[in-house]
Design a protein around this motif. Structure first.
Motif, short mmCIF file in Angstrom:
data_model
loop_
_atom_site.label_atom_id
_atom_site.label_comp_id
_atom_site.label_asym_id
_atom_site.label_seq_id
_atom_site.Cartn_x
_atom_site.Cartn_y
_atom_site.Cartn_z
N THR A 24 -80.85 22.33 84.22
CA THR A 24 -80.81 22.46 82.76
C THR A 24 -81.20 23.85 82.26
O THR A 24 -80.83 24.23 81.15
CB THR A 24 -81.73 21.42 82.08
OG1 THR A 24 -83.09 21.67 82.43
CG2 THR A 24 -81.35 20.00 82.46
N ILE A 25 -81.92 24.63 83.07
CA ILE A 25 -82.42 25.93 82.61
C ILE A 25 -81.72 27.12 83.24
O ILE A 25 -81.86 28.24 82.75
CB ILE A 25 -83.94 26.06 82.85
CG1 ILE A 25 -84.26 26.00 84.35
CG2 ILE A 25 -84.71 25.02 82.06
CD1 ILE A 25 -85.68 26.34 84.71
N ASP A 27 -78.73 28.40 83.32
CA ASP A 27 -77.84 29.24 82.51
C ASP A 27 -78.63 30.09 81.53
O ASP A 27 -78.26 31.24 81.26
CB ASP A 27 -76.82 28.38 81.77
CG ASP A 27 -75.80 27.77 82.71
OD1 ASP A 27 -75.48 28.38 83.75
OD2 ASP A 27 -75.32 26.65 82.41
N GLU A 28 -79.71 29.55 81.00
CA GLU A 28 -80.54 30.33 80.08
C GLU A 28 -81.27 31.45 80.82
O GLU A 28 -81.40 32.56 80.30
CB GLU A 28 -81.54 29.43 79.35
CG GLU A 28 -82.23 30.14 78.21
CD GLU A 28 -83.00 29.21 77.29
OE1 GLU A 28 -83.80 29.74 76.50
OE2 GLU A 28 -82.83 27.98 77.38
N ALA A 31 -78.77 34.13 81.42
CA ALA A 31 -78.39 34.82 80.18
C ALA A 31 -79.49 35.75 79.67
O ALA A 31 -79.29 36.46 78.68
CB ALA A 31 -78.04 33.79 79.11
N THR A 32 -80.63 35.78 80.34
CA THR A 32 -81.72 36.65 79.93
C THR A 32 -81.26 38.11 80.01
O THR A 32 -80.65 38.51 81.01
CB THR A 32 -82.94 36.44 80.85
OG1 THR A 32 -83.37 35.09 80.74
CG2 THR A 32 -84.08 37.36 80.47
N TYR A 65 -88.81 38.80 80.61
CA TYR A 65 -88.54 37.39 80.85
C TYR A 65 -89.84 36.63 81.17
O TYR A 65 -90.11 35.57 80.60
CB TYR A 65 -87.53 37.23 82.00
CG TYR A 65 -87.46 35.83 82.55
CD1 TYR A 65 -86.99 34.77 81.79
CD2 TYR A 65 -87.89 35.55 83.86
CE1 TYR A 65 -86.94 33.49 82.29
CE2 TYR A 65 -87.83 34.27 84.38
CZ TYR A 65 -87.37 33.25 83.58
OH TYR A 65 -87.33 31.97 84.08
N PHE A 70 -90.02 31.00 76.74
CA PHE A 70 -89.16 30.18 77.60
C PHE A 70 -89.71 30.12 79.02
O PHE A 70 -89.85 29.05 79.61
CB PHE A 70 -87.73 30.73 77.60
CG PHE A 70 -86.82 30.07 78.58
CD1 PHE A 70 -86.45 28.73 78.42
CD2 PHE A 70 -86.33 30.75 79.68
CE1 PHE A 70 -85.62 28.10 79.34
CE2 PHE A 70 -85.50 30.14 80.60
CZ PHE A 70 -85.14 28.81 80.42
#
Length: 98
Positions: A24-25, A27-28, A31-32, A65, A70
């Motif tokens: 679930t995470i 792709d995020e 995309a960082t 990051y 997040f």
């Protein structure tokens, strides 16, 4: 290019939760800003051990990051699943042959 390698070791009963959350995470994370690659590996002889490889344009991109809300949420969830202290290496990529 800056490379981050992280070794993660989980209790066997927590592997499914880790993989589900990663799905679930991922792709995020990818995309960082500054992230060029994200890979997840599982050890062939000890399935409780995983490695993440991430490529970053600059070390500052990884630090941004790691200081994000997040990341703090992701790490708060993930660290509860460990059966051993994680290990991390920051390395410079010197060569790649394909």
């Amino acid at each position: 290019m800056f490379v981050r390698i992280v070794k993660l070791s989980f209790h066997e009963e927590n592997i499914a939760a880790f993989l589900e959350n990663f799905e679930t995470i991922k792709d995020e994370i990818r995309a960082t800003p500054g992230n060029l690659l994200l890979e997840l590996y599982q050890d062939k002889t000890n399935p409780n051990i995983f490695f993440t490889y991430s490529y970053w344009e600059q070390e500052a991109d990884l630090e941004n990051y790691r200081n994000s809300d997040f990341f703090k949420e992701v790490w708060s969830f993930t660290k509860k699943l460990f059966n051993d202290k994680p290990e991390a290496w920051s390395v410079d990529k010197l060569a790649s042959l394909q």
